[in-house]
Design an enzyme around this catalytic site. Structure first.
Site, PDB file in Angstrom:
ATOM      1  N   LYS A  35      -5.849  45.166  36.998  1.00 24.29           N
ATOM      2  CA  LYS A  35      -5.369  45.151  38.393  1.00 24.29           C
ATOM      3  C   LYS A  35      -4.532  43.894  38.625  1.00 24.29           C
ATOM      4  CE  LYS A  35      -9.706  43.044  39.869  1.00 24.29           C
ATOM      5  NZ  LYS A  35     -11.056  43.334  40.383  1.00 24.29           N
ATOM      6  N   ARG A 130     -19.552  45.499  49.671  1.00 21.43           N
ATOM      7  CA  ARG A 130     -18.106  45.634  49.710  1.00 21.43           C
ATOM      8  C   ARG A 130     -17.817  47.130  49.689  1.00 21.43           C
ATOM      9  NH1 ARG A 130     -14.604  42.050  45.466  1.00 21.43           N
ATOM     10  NH2 ARG A 130     -15.212  43.824  44.176  1.00 21.43           N
ATOM     11  N   TYR A 253       6.356  12.800  48.260  1.00 21.00           N
ATOM     12  CA  TYR A 253       6.224  12.942  49.718  1.00 21.00           C
ATOM     13  C   TYR A 253       4.962  12.271  50.213  1.00 21.00           C
ATOM     14  CZ  TYR A 253       9.962  16.437  49.865  1.00 21.00           C
ATOM     15  OH  TYR A 253      11.149  17.084  49.785  1.00 21.00           O
ATOM     16  N   MET A 301       7.781  21.304  46.115  1.00 22.03           N
ATOM     17  CA  MET A 301       8.114  22.720  45.892  1.00 22.03           C
ATOM     18  C   MET A 301       8.579  22.986  44.462  1.00 22.03           C
ATOM     19  SD  MET A 301      10.863  25.173  47.816  1.00 22.03           S
ATOM     20  CE  MET A 301      10.065  25.235  49.396  1.00 22.03           C
TER      21      MET A 301
HETATM   22  C1  LIG Z   1     -11.917  43.151  39.307  1.00 23.26           C
HETATM   23  C2  LIG Z   1     -13.068  43.985  38.995  1.00 23.26           C
HETATM   24  C3  LIG Z   1     -13.736  43.838  37.772  1.00 23.26           C
HETATM   25  C4  LIG Z   1     -13.397  42.764  36.779  1.00 23.26           C
HETATM   26  O1  LIG Z   1     -13.985  41.563  37.202  1.00 23.26           O
HETATM   27  P1  LIG Z   1     -13.902  40.264  36.301  1.00 23.26           P
HETATM   28  O2  LIG Z   1     -14.729  39.286  37.031  1.00 23.26           O
HETATM   29  O3  LIG Z   1     -12.462  39.859  36.296  1.00 23.26           O
HETATM   30  O4  LIG Z   1     -14.391  40.626  34.972  1.00 23.26           O
HETATM   31  C5  LIG Z   1     -14.771  44.704  37.495  1.00 23.26           C
HETATM   32  N1  LIG Z   1     -15.134  45.654  38.370  1.00 23.26           N
HETATM   33  C6  LIG Z   1     -14.520  45.823  39.559  1.00 23.26           C
HETATM   34  C7  LIG Z   1     -14.979  46.885  40.473  1.00 23.26           C
HETATM   35  C8  LIG Z   1     -13.481  44.984  39.905  1.00 23.26           C
HETATM   36  O5  LIG Z   1     -12.877  45.144  41.090  1.00 23.26           O
END
Ligand SMILES: *Cc1c(COP(=O)(O)O)cnc(C)c1O
Length: 361
Positions: A35, A130, A253, A301
């Site tokens: 993802k 969640r 800065y 930046m």
């Molecule tokens: C992102 C995610 C993972 C992976 O988590 P990591 O901590 O990066 O290994 C696993 N399961 C779900 C549902 C996730 O959203």
């Protein structure tokens, strides 16, 4: 010449980390979680290193499509499932497996016109609050899904809130197991932290994200090296100016850094617009030509400054590694930089800016 900053994605390190994570759960199949554009690495760039996984897990249909375009014909799992009915057509077209975590998604499935039943991962909310059905509603959701002609095999999943820390996973494992005790179907519960720290939890599938990318889910309790993980993204830039400071001179800065004695600093072509956190304080570690040093003053930046006082060889053009591996092989784990920014390796790698050129090695 382009601005001298570049990120490098290390294919061999991705392969190594996948192998390392797998070795903790040798009997499970491994989802490579890609993802957020493979945690900022780029799906296309990470694909070669991760294609040894049993499947890819992600959120966006667009990313699933890109994986299919790369020629991946194995499983792809949508970790948040679908967001509207139309998405199910894409699931059918691209042969995507998807998570079902609420009633609305079951309604959509019931309304979906398809001859090919879909593979579902039914998600339980075992305590994270969640996504997912609470344990006492899980069986009813399963029964409803199982009765749909649109549904093929149903796997059972949950997600841990504390696999990286002291609370651990026991309570959630117990809730999960009790609620699906006699339900058929494959189980999928472990993320990276659980796979590394609680390998006994690994069941049919594990979902490996951050560990693939060389970051320890439980830093600083355990550094990435403890888990035998290698950096998969290196952010390197060059020194584009050198300044000799007198005692009392300030840097950057706000003049927040004041030289206590004479020193030499290098100005580096990397700033917060490249994804380097502005919040990193003076003293955040860097590697200059592969040797440890630290930042000086505020990050701006497009530039930041590093201390060259103890590095007489360093000069214009010297390589500065902001995180990852230096050309000489020295490693500055992204987790150490993230800790200075009060965040996690996850956030830094995902926030690598679009303007940074990326190469794959
Ligand atoms: C992102 C995610 C993972 C992976 O988590 P990591 O901590 O990066 O290994 C696993 N399961 C779900 C549902 C996730 O959203």
């Amino acid at each position: 010449m382009p601005r001298p900053i570049q990120a490098t994605i290390h294919t061999q390190a991705l392969r190594h980390n996948l192998q390392t994570a797998r070795s903790r759960a040798p009997d499970a199949r491994a989802w490579a979680v890609v993802k957020a554009n493979a945690y900022g690495h780029g799906i296309e760039r990470a694909f070669e290193g991760l294609r040894g996984a049993d499947g890819f897990a992600l959120l966006d249909l667009d990313e699933a499509q890109r994986l299919r375009a790369l020629g991946w014909r194995g499983p792809i799992l949508l970790l948040e499932g679908v967001f509207e009915l139309r998405d199910l057509e894409m699931c059918s077209r691209l042969d995507l497996w998807h998570t079902v975590h609420n009633e609305a998604q079951i309604d959509m499935l019931a309304a979906h016109k398809t001859n090919v039943p879909q593979r579902i991962f039914l998600k339980m909310n075992s305590g994270m609050n969640r996504l997912g059905f609470r344990p006492d509603h899980f069986r009813a959701a399963w029964t409803r899904l199982n009765a749909l002609p649109q549904v093929d095999e149903i796997s059972l999943m949950t997600h841990f809130s504390d696999a990286d820390g002291a609370p651990g996973v026991a309570a959630q494992v117990a809730a999960f197991e009790a609620a699906c005790a006699d339900l058929p179907g494959e189980r999928c519960i472990s993320n990276s932290a659980a796979t590394l720290r609680h390998p006994q939890c690994a069941n049919d599938w594990v979902r490996i994200g951050i560990a693939l990318y060389g970051s320890a889910p439980d830093h600083p309790e355990n550094p990435a090296s403890h888990w035998n993980l290698q950096p998969t993204m290196s952010l390197r830039a060059q020194v584009i100016a050198v300044q000799d400071l007198l005692p009392g001179d300030t840097v950057g800065y706000g003049s927040s850094f004041v030289a206590a004695q004479a020193m030499r600093i290098g100005v580096v072509a990397c700033g917060y617009a490249d994804g380097y956190p502005r919040i990193c304080p003076s003293g955040t570690p860097v590697l200059v030509d592969g040797v440890s040093s630290h930042t000086v003053g505020r990050v701006s930046m497009d530039m930041l400054a590093v201390d060259l006082t103890a590095l007489p060889e360093a000069a214009l053009g010297s390589e500065v590694t902001l995180w990852g591996a230096a050309s000489n092989g020295a490693v500055l784990c992204i987790d150490e930089v993230a800790a200075c920014a009060n965040t996690l390796g996850y956030e830094l790698m995902c926030a690598l800016a679009q303007r940074v050129p990326v190469v794959v090695d």
